[in-house]
Design a protein around this motif. Sequence first.
Motif, PDB file in Angstrom:
ATOM      1  N   GLU A 167      -8.343 -22.880  -1.439  1.00 23.96           N
ATOM      2  CA  GLU A 167      -7.506 -22.749  -0.243  1.00 23.96           C
ATOM      3  C   GLU A 167      -6.434 -21.681  -0.391  1.00 23.96           C
ATOM      4  OE1 GLU A 167      -5.941 -26.685  -0.223  1.00 23.96           O
ATOM      5  OE2 GLU A 167      -7.686 -27.533   0.783  1.00 23.96           O
ATOM      6  N   ARG A 168      -6.361 -21.067  -1.555  1.00 24.47           N
ATOM      7  CA  ARG A 168      -5.278 -20.136  -1.865  1.00 24.47           C
ATOM      8  C   ARG A 168      -5.224 -18.955  -0.899  1.00 24.47           C
ATOM      9  NH1 ARG A 168      -6.013 -18.227  -7.515  1.00 24.47           N
ATOM     10  NH2 ARG A 168      -5.981 -20.442  -7.875  1.00 24.47           N
ATOM     11  N   GLU A 169      -6.360 -18.304  -0.670  1.00 25.35           N
ATOM     12  CA  GLU A 169      -6.374 -17.128   0.204  1.00 25.35           C
ATOM     13  C   GLU A 169      -5.964 -17.495   1.626  1.00 25.35           C
ATOM     14  OE1 GLU A 169      -9.458 -13.771   1.865  1.00 25.35           O
ATOM     15  OE2 GLU A 169      -9.819 -14.624  -0.113  1.00 25.35           O
ATOM     16  N   GLU A 170      -6.484 -18.595   2.117  1.00 29.38           N
ATOM     17  CA  GLU A 170      -6.152 -19.045   3.466  1.00 29.38           C
ATOM     18  C   GLU A 170      -4.655 -19.346   3.591  1.00 29.38           C
ATOM     19  OE1 GLU A 170      -7.274 -22.694   6.520  1.00 29.38           O
ATOM     20  OE2 GLU A 170      -8.481 -22.385   4.723  1.00 29.38           O
ATOM     21  N   PHE A 171      -4.078 -19.963   2.560  1.00 31.00           N
ATOM     22  CA  PHE A 171      -2.658 -20.287   2.569  1.00 31.00           C
ATOM     23  C   PHE A 171      -1.798 -19.028   2.501  1.00 31.00           C
ATOM     24  CE2 PHE A 171       1.355 -21.166   0.470  1.00 31.00           C
ATOM     25  CZ  PHE A 171       1.830 -22.254   1.181  1.00 31.00           C
ATOM     26  N   LEU A 172      -2.202 -18.072   1.678  1.00 30.60           N
ATOM     27  CA  LEU A 172      -1.391 -16.871   1.461  1.00 30.60           C
ATOM     28  C   LEU A 172      -1.493 -15.835   2.578  1.00 30.60           C
ATOM     29  CD1 LEU A 172      -1.983 -16.257  -2.348  1.00 30.60           C
ATOM     30  CD2 LEU A 172       0.106 -17.107  -1.258  1.00 30.60           C
ATOM     31  N   THR A 173      -2.590 -15.819   3.316  1.00 32.46           N
ATOM     32  CA  THR A 173      -2.821 -14.767   4.315  1.00 32.46           C
ATOM     33  C   THR A 173      -1.669 -14.610   5.317  1.00 32.46           C
ATOM     34  OG1 THR A 173      -5.215 -14.862   4.051  1.00 32.46           O
ATOM     35  CG2 THR A 173      -4.394 -13.947   6.113  1.00 32.46           C
ATOM     36  N   PRO A 174      -1.175 -15.665   5.962  1.00 28.67           N
ATOM     37  CA  PRO A 174      -0.068 -15.454   6.914  1.00 28.67           C
ATOM     38  C   PRO A 174       1.189 -14.888   6.249  1.00 28.67           C
ATOM     39  CG  PRO A 174      -0.921 -17.699   7.073  1.00 28.67           C
ATOM     40  CD  PRO A 174      -1.613 -17.054   5.942  1.00 28.67           C
ATOM     41  N   LEU A 197       4.580  -9.998   5.216  1.00 27.79           N
ATOM     42  CA  LEU A 197       5.088  -9.021   4.253  1.00 27.79           C
ATOM     43  C   LEU A 197       4.686  -7.602   4.659  1.00 27.79           C
ATOM     44  CD1 LEU A 197       6.489  -8.669   1.456  1.00 27.79           C
ATOM     45  CD2 LEU A 197       4.219  -8.832   0.451  1.00 27.79           C
ATOM     46  N   ILE A 198       3.475  -7.428   5.137  1.00 29.36           N
ATOM     47  CA  ILE A 198       2.966  -6.113   5.534  1.00 29.36           C
ATOM     48  C   ILE A 198       3.703  -5.608   6.779  1.00 29.36           C
ATOM     49  CG2 ILE A 198       0.960  -4.912   6.499  1.00 29.36           C
ATOM     50  CD1 ILE A 198      -0.791  -6.688   4.671  1.00 29.36           C
ATOM     51  N   ARG A 199       3.942  -6.480   7.753  1.00 24.99           N
ATOM     52  CA  ARG A 199       4.482  -6.079   9.058  1.00 24.99           C
ATOM     53  C   ARG A 199       5.977  -5.829   9.066  1.00 24.99           C
ATOM     54  NH1 ARG A 199       2.463 -10.778  11.799  1.00 24.99           N
ATOM     55  NH2 ARG A 199       0.291 -10.734  11.293  1.00 24.99           N
ATOM     56  N   GLN A 200       6.714  -6.418   8.164  1.00 22.59           N
ATOM     57  CA  GLN A 200       8.167  -6.352   8.260  1.00 22.59           C
ATOM     58  C   GLN A 200       8.742  -5.014   7.828  1.00 22.59           C
ATOM     59  OE1 GLN A 200      10.000  -9.210   5.789  1.00 22.59           O
ATOM     60  NE2 GLN A 200       9.563  -8.148   3.929  1.00 22.59           N
ATOM     61  N   LYS A 201       9.948  -4.760   8.277  1.00 22.98           N
ATOM     62  CA  LYS A 201      10.665  -3.560   7.855  1.00 22.98           C
ATOM     63  C   LYS A 201      11.246  -3.809   6.472  1.00 22.98           C
ATOM     64  CE  LYS A 201      11.916  -2.520  12.520  1.00 22.98           C
ATOM     65  NZ  LYS A 201      11.591  -1.431  13.198  1.00 22.98           N
ATOM     66  N   LYS A 202      11.415  -2.760   5.707  1.00 22.63           N
ATOM     67  CA  LYS A 202      11.862  -2.905   4.329  1.00 22.63           C
ATOM     68  C   LYS A 202      13.259  -3.510   4.206  1.00 22.63           C
ATOM     69  CE  LYS A 202       8.906   0.520   2.389  1.00 22.63           C
ATOM     70  NZ  LYS A 202       8.543   0.963   1.110  1.00 22.63           N
ATOM     71  N   GLU A 203      14.113  -3.308   5.207  1.00 19.36           N
ATOM     72  CA  GLU A 203      15.492  -3.791   5.101  1.00 19.36           C
ATOM     73  C   GLU A 203      15.614  -5.303   5.261  1.00 19.36           C
ATOM     74  OE1 GLU A 203      15.046  -1.869   8.471  1.00 19.36           O
ATOM     75  OE2 GLU A 203      14.451  -0.440   6.950  1.00 19.36           O
ATOM     76  N   ALA A 204      14.665  -5.944   5.929  1.00 21.56           N
ATOM     77  CA  ALA A 204      14.821  -7.344   6.312  1.00 21.56           C
ATOM     78  C   ALA A 204      13.864  -8.264   5.556  1.00 21.56           C
ATOM     79  CB  ALA A 204      14.562  -7.485   7.803  1.00 21.56           C
ATOM     80  N   GLY A 205      14.342  -9.473   5.302  1.00 22.91           N
ATOM     81  CA  GLY A 205      13.454 -10.524   4.799  1.00 22.91           C
ATOM     82  C   GLY A 205      12.929 -10.320   3.389  1.00 22.91           C
ATOM     83  N   GLU A 262      -2.383 -12.235  -7.226  1.00 17.98           N
ATOM     84  CA  GLU A 262      -3.196 -12.697  -6.092  1.00 17.98           C
ATOM     85  C   GLU A 262      -2.671 -12.113  -4.778  1.00 17.98           C
ATOM     86  OE1 GLU A 262      -5.957 -14.754  -5.947  1.00 17.98           O
ATOM     87  OE2 GLU A 262      -6.029 -14.649  -8.131  1.00 17.98           O
ATOM     88  N   ILE A 263      -1.358 -12.098  -4.626  1.00 19.23           N
ATOM     89  CA  ILE A 263      -0.742 -11.565  -3.412  1.00 19.23           C
ATOM     90  C   ILE A 263      -1.024 -10.069  -3.288  1.00 19.23           C
ATOM     91  CG2 ILE A 263       1.481 -11.061  -2.300  1.00 19.23           C
ATOM     92  CD1 ILE A 263       2.444 -13.799  -3.446  1.00 19.23           C
ATOM     93  N   ILE A 264      -0.934  -9.332  -4.379  1.00 17.70           N
ATOM     94  CA  ILE A 264      -1.212  -7.892  -4.368  1.00 17.70           C
ATOM     95  C   ILE A 264      -2.661  -7.631  -3.971  1.00 17.70           C
ATOM     96  CG2 ILE A 264      -1.459  -5.846  -5.843  1.00 17.70           C
ATOM     97  CD1 ILE A 264       1.048  -6.903  -7.376  1.00 17.70           C
ATOM     98  N   LYS A 265      -3.589  -8.379  -4.540  1.00 14.97           N
ATOM     99  CA  LYS A 265      -5.011  -8.208  -4.203  1.00 14.97           C
ATOM    100  C   LYS A 265      -5.255  -8.485  -2.724  1.00 14.97           C
ATOM    101  CE  LYS A 265      -6.896  -9.559  -8.688  1.00 14.97           C
ATOM    102  NZ  LYS A 265      -7.632 -10.607  -9.406  1.00 14.97           N
ATOM    103  N   LEU A 266      -4.659  -9.543  -2.216  1.00 15.94           N
ATOM    104  CA  LEU A 266      -4.832  -9.904  -0.816  1.00 15.94           C
ATOM    105  C   LEU A 266      -4.199  -8.850   0.095  1.00 15.94           C
ATOM    106  CD1 LEU A 266      -5.878 -11.896   1.272  1.00 15.94           C
ATOM    107  CD2 LEU A 266      -3.777 -13.225   0.946  1.00 15.94           C
ATOM    108  N   ARG A 267      -3.037  -8.347  -0.293  1.00 13.51           N
ATOM    109  CA  ARG A 267      -2.381  -7.306   0.514  1.00 13.51           C
ATOM    110  C   ARG A 267      -3.256  -6.058   0.597  1.00 13.51           C
ATOM    111  NH1 ARG A 267       2.925  -4.566  -1.724  1.00 13.51           N
ATOM    112  NH2 ARG A 267       1.320  -3.810  -3.113  1.00 13.51           N
ATOM    113  N   LYS A 268      -3.828  -5.645  -0.519  1.00 16.02           N
ATOM    114  CA  LYS A 268      -4.723  -4.482  -0.521  1.00 16.02           C
ATOM    115  C   LYS A 268      -5.930  -4.715   0.373  1.00 16.02           C
ATOM    116  CE  LYS A 268      -3.548  -2.640  -5.052  1.00 16.02           C
ATOM    117  NZ  LYS A 268      -4.001  -2.360  -6.420  1.00 16.02           N
TER     118      LYS A 268
END
Length: 84
Positions: free
Chosen positions: A7-14, A19-27, A62-68
Motif C-alpha cells: 500500500e506504500r505507493e498508493e499512500f505516498l502518491t498524494p 510536493l511536486i506542485r507546491q512553490k519552493k517557499e511554502a510548506g 521511495e519518495i524520490i523514486k515515486l517523484r521521478k
Amino acid sequence: MIVKAGEREEFLTPWVRKLIRQKKEAGLKGTKHLARLLNRSTVFEKDKNEKGFISVESLNTEIIKLRKALLNEQKEDGKRKKQK
C-alpha cells in the motif's frame, strides 16, 4: 498508523503530488523533509518476506523514486497532448 508494503505507493502518491506542485517557499521543503514528517505519524512495513519497518532514509528513497516516476508520467502526458 501502519502502511503495508503493498500500500506504500498508493499512500505516498498524494503526498508526492503535493510536493511536486507546491512553490519552493511554502510548506514541504523536499523529499527528506516529507519523509521525516510522515515517519512521525506513520510506520511503513518492509517489503514482503522482511519483518520490521523501513527507516527514514529508505522512505526518502521511495519518495524520490515515486517523484521521478510521476514527473516522467507528466512529461509523457504533456507530449501526448501536444501531438493531438
